[in-house]
Design an enzyme around this catalytic site. Structure first.
Site, PDB file in Angstrom:
ATOM      1  N   TYR A  39      28.809  14.516  36.780  1.00  0.00           N
ATOM      2  CA  TYR A  39      28.766  13.244  36.039  1.00  0.00           C
ATOM      3  C   TYR A  39      29.930  13.105  35.063  1.00  0.00           C
ATOM      4  O   TYR A  39      30.696  14.035  34.890  1.00  0.00           O
ATOM      5  CB  TYR A  39      27.414  12.990  35.377  1.00  0.00           C
ATOM      6  N   GLU A  40      30.058  11.924  34.518  1.00  0.00           N
ATOM      7  CA  GLU A  40      31.180  11.617  33.617  1.00  0.00           C
ATOM      8  C   GLU A  40      32.519  11.897  34.318  1.00  0.00           C
ATOM      9  O   GLU A  40      33.489  12.330  33.685  1.00  0.00           O
ATOM     10  CB  GLU A  40      31.026  12.438  32.330  1.00  0.00           C
ATOM     11  N   GLY A  41      32.556  11.609  35.635  1.00  0.00           N
ATOM     12  CA  GLY A  41      33.753  11.891  36.449  1.00  0.00           C
ATOM     13  C   GLY A  41      33.676  13.289  37.029  1.00  0.00           C
ATOM     14  O   GLY A  41      33.704  14.265  36.285  1.00  0.00           O
TER      15      GLY A  41
ATOM     16  N   GLN B 261      38.571  14.313  37.446  1.00  0.00           N
ATOM     17  CA  GLN B 261      39.314  14.876  36.304  1.00  0.00           C
ATOM     18  C   GLN B 261      40.681  15.376  36.769  1.00  0.00           C
ATOM     19  O   GLN B 261      41.697  15.202  36.083  1.00  0.00           O
ATOM     20  CB  GLN B 261      38.554  16.058  35.672  1.00  0.00           C
TER      21      GLN B 261
END
Lengths: 606, 606
Positions: free
Chosen positions: B443-445, B450
């Protein structure tokens, strides 16, 4: 959710083209039984069992788990029926003697079967897997009477078996085993103690469970030299072959585990359970070591099983899921975004799984041929032949078990990664593969134990590096043969460098270990992983060579299959093999950076 | 089962000795509030909350999970009470303006707090964590009226917040967002659509939930340039500050996840829910990007949280569990075997966790200072200052999020590995850490996102390598200063080589990418991991340098603490940093070995 499909195309490539199993079978005393029609029937039959019976209850079995109620263990819905089908198909007896009702086929076919079954449903496959351990022990160490009493039912599958080694205070260090066996006047023993982590230790699939138990006789020496083996049946067999009295070996509970939740892991209490000595007193641990190679290769299979299943789940998803545009330009211009399989980094996730599943399968199949030769030594009563092949296999074993299970776990995690956040959700079935894979680096000897077995026991102590010199000698011969093929030159050059480096590293560690004893442990994990990458590179190069050869010869249906093999080999050499260099650099460091910290200084807060 | 203990000794080393937070605070407009007594109170108070309130419900929360019943979500037993204590302690408002009831302290203290809270109980910590995302959005983009309406309750914690981005068809690729916002005559909007994976999307902890929702206006351009932001409260706030009418944003279900099971992950259905536009129309995604750095560093914390907790579980076990003898001779001669902490390979498992937890913590704390400076730009209304520090932070963000979460997952797995088979059993609490850690790379990329952000956006496109030249320039200056200290020469030399290599690799990829566009993706993961090892090496070298300095100066209580820092730095350089070489070798391969395989040839069986 992955829908298991037996990878028969790849299996046939390995059996027919790569390793010529028919020629191999011709060298075995029981090989004539495994003609190509029989092998085909086995492959098709196993595929059918796996796809239609075992795979459908993989996810539901995880959700439901096993039930424990006052000593009684019930497997998840559908497992009993599936096991009955397994028994009716005669699958348990595939590689066991015809004399006891088996088909007497080479052991390698059992491994081929168990990879497919394990991929379709690892939890299920553990039940018959443990029976194999029990049968192998009885076959090699049992008296004729013991064989006659237990083997027919075990081969049939109506009885199942276990291996009871671990106790609460010890797993690896079996010298600490406390379970005791008290001799009775009638020549039997009464066993007292607690065993834990007993896979298939209690369940409702079979009418009887035959436990092979490590325990101590009253006069036994301390440590590993005082351990004996006992057969402890759940129900005492009657003279007529039916089951009799319930033996006081009871299931105290089953473990709540991260994964393999459909496999019952029992705590077994022996409260004066009747046991029968098998093999010589105090030689029990030696007997266990006999099977370590085959048992560990059976667990190595789990690595490729989970890499394969994870790939089967993530490949279709990567083709369907659309997100962003490929860096080199639109691939699906009629859609709002490209399928994620067009992104190089997603391909890295996919190809890693593919390289591990197929490369690992090749390694296992080759080892399976060695296991056949070893078993043939037993069948022929030729101890020297047995020892020769057992020794050969002994080099592969820790690498296969240690490296392939680590890579299988990584692959399962990468398969989940392909799904992004959706991989974390249970319904997609990807996270179950990770949880199930996680046990594989822990049981049957942790990765650390495999690493120590490889570097300490097999390479340094056992052979002063000779096993590596022999193995790299084979690789270099292969490289010599390939050097004249321009397509293979790159592979051959990379392998040649690896061979030189592998021997140099081994020699260096041997010298270091003279003064720095801990280096055998401090270097072991890096050495194991290095060896794994090196060995897998050799098998990928062999598959590439075979593919080039077949493509050049021409006339093959589906030339793309061989092209894909070559491309996967290239991927492995370019993207995964470089990791070996990190391991090479780390392993030759003195043990000091691991050993110097005082125990009390590992933390100042807890 | 790990019993969480706040690592205050290490926190104080970083805050007082390593990064001199008091001097740092002195440069901030709101830094005066954070005098050392206040900081101490916060550390002690957070430790108390974590150890006595959050940690005790970590395992039980996982076992019970969240409950869903007809749109109503109930958190596990004890979570409501714990949240009430969190609110009563004023913990939510720590770094939010005094004007809205907060303490107005620098953002870094919030990060310090959230690492401890997250380590004690990651699932719990997600609830206030999402509120932060919501508050940051309202603070930066909301009207004064919106701030007055929502901030006081959010700062207090009696209301909580969410970020509603993901939809079933898109996560990363937010250009595909379909949720639509239809304008009403009164200037409000009605929202229609479905959002998934909404953490804290529905629960019983707060009396109201304020959703920040990405949606499209009717006339919005396609893709990412047509997305607007809306505030959608669960209950419409009344003029008097109390809650009014229930808004038709309803929870359709919650996900069954591998881990973080006490954190409710909701499917939210917007059936004409009233929404208030926040910020400019069609500029919603830009606004989201503003918070990406801080949000991703918040997730990077999860890497060290799980490494820390796993270490706290496995260290005592490694001291207690006895198995086999150490290779260099008996360590516990009065026992039947030595504690496993005496085995070098077990130390490798422990020290990897320690190096990741402490090395990662240092990286996060440093980044937290950058975040403070960035936030100070916002507070002072100095956009140039804000952009300067946001840019600086932008280089750290993908490395911290990508590398630290991958290393955190590895660490959690190693902690479990220390336990052997016992690690697989739920009651020991180690497998939960692995399951909870597993979400952090998704999650969050994802890690892949990244990696692409780092190599593609920040390094190549954004700065043509300048960010790396700048960062390695700082490292080289450090090396120059250290070269005269004989103890630091080895570290300085290794770092110097890494700096040269990092720049060379960057340049080489820049040149390759001109002809081979896919190389930006094919090299990205190796580049990210390489950068992570390099950056962590720099921070370990800095900690070693500081420790040598303090030891030389003398007069320190507990000199062993600094000795252990130096020894852990040595471990990192000798055992983990070499992995960077495998990544270096792999990244510079052309993308061909990833891109050449035809999609239809990835498998011939399925």
């Amino acid at each position: 959710m992955p829908t298991y499909k037996a990878p028969l195309r790849d299996v046939r490539f390995l059996m027919n083209e790569m390793f010529d199993f028919q020629a191999h079978f011709a060298t075995l005393s029981n090989g004539a039984l495994a003609d190509s029609d029989t092998v085909d029937m086995i492959l098709e039959g196993t595929a059918d069992l796996c796809e239609n019976v075992l795979a459908p209850i993989y996810q539901s079995g995880d959700q439901e788990g096993c039930h424990f109620d006052n000593g009684v263990v019930t497997t998840p819905k559908g497992y009993k029926e599936a096991y009955d089908q397994f028994v009716q198909g005669g699958w348990q007896g595939l590689s066991y003697p015809e004399q006891y009702g088996g088909q007497g086929l080479p052991m390698s076919l059992n491994l081929v079967k168990s990879e497919m079954m394990g991929t379709a449903n690892w939890s299920f496959t553990m039940y018959p897997g443990l029976s194999s351990g029990c049968m192998n022990t009885i076959l090699q160490y049992g008296t004729e009477e013991q064989k006659d009493t237990y083997m027919p039912k075990l081969v049939e599958g109506t009885w199942s078996g276990t291996m009871c080694l671990t106790e609460p205070q010890c797993g690896t260090d079996l010298g600490q085993v406390k379970t005791r066996a008290e001799p009775e006047a009638d020549g039997t023993y009464k066993l007292f103690g607690t065993k834990i982590f007993i896979s298939a230790g209690e369940h409702d699939l079979a009418e009887n469970i035959i436990h092979i138990v490590l325990a101590r006789l009253p006069d036994a020496p301390k440590g590993t030299k005082g351990i004996s083996l006992f057969i402890v049946p759940k129900f005492i067999p009657q003279a007529d072959g039916t089951i009799g009295e319930r033996n006081p070996v009871t299931c105290g509970s089953i473990e709540h585990k991260m994964g393999i939740r459909a496999s019952a892991t029992a705590v077994l209490n022996f409260d004066g359970a009747i046991g029968y000595l098998i093999g010589e007193p105090n030689k029990g641990l030696n007997a266990m070591f006999t099977f370590m190679n085959t048992a560990r290769i059976g667990t190595a299979v789990q690595g490729i099983a989970h890499a394969e299943l994870s790939y089967q789940g993530s490949l279709p998803y990567a083709k369907e899921r659309i997100s962003m545009r490929a860096l080199s330009g639109k691939k699906d211009p009629d859609k709002v975004a490209d399928a994620i399989i067009h992104h190089a980094d997603v391909r890295r996730l996919l190809l890693t799984q593919k390289a591990v599943a197929e490369g690992g399968r090749a390694m296992i199949y080759y080892a399976a041929q060695l296991a056949d030769k070893m078993t043939d030594g037993i069948l022929k009563g030729d101890h020297a032949e047995y020892e020769y092949w057992d020794d050969k296999l002994g080099f592969y074993t820790p690498i296969l078990k240690g490296f392939l299970t680590e890579m299988g776990l990584e692959s399962a995690n990468l398969g989940m990664q392909v799904f992004g956040g959706h991989g974390y959700i249970k319904e997609h079935g990807m996270e179950q593969i990770v949880r199930d894979a996680r046990i594989s680096t822990l049981y049957e000897g942790t990765t650390g134990i495999q690493a120590l077995d490889l570097l300490g026991r097999k390479v340094l102590l056992g052979s002063r590096g000779k096993v590596v010199r022999d193995f790299t000698g084979d690789i270099l011969k292969f490289c010599g043969r390939q050097a004249s093929h321009k397509n293979m030159r790159g592979f051959a050059w990379d392998l040649t460098k690896i061979c030189a480096q592998w021997n140099t590293l081994t020699l260096r560690l041997m010298l270091m270990a003279r003064k720095d004893r801990d280096v055998v442990s401090s270097a072991s994990n890096d050495y194991l992983m290095y060896s794994g990458y090196a060995m897998m590179a050799y098998f990928w190069a062999q598959m590439a060579a075979k593919s080039f050869e077949l493509l050049e010869k021409g006339g093959k249906e589906q030339p793309e299959f061989y092209q894909a093999k070559i491309q996967t080999a290239e991927f492995f050499f370019e993207r995964l093999l470089p990791r070996a260099q990190g391991h090479a650099e780390a392993m030759i460091k003195p043990s000091k950076s691991l050993m110097q910290m005082d125990i009390s200084n590992f933390s100042f807060d807890y």
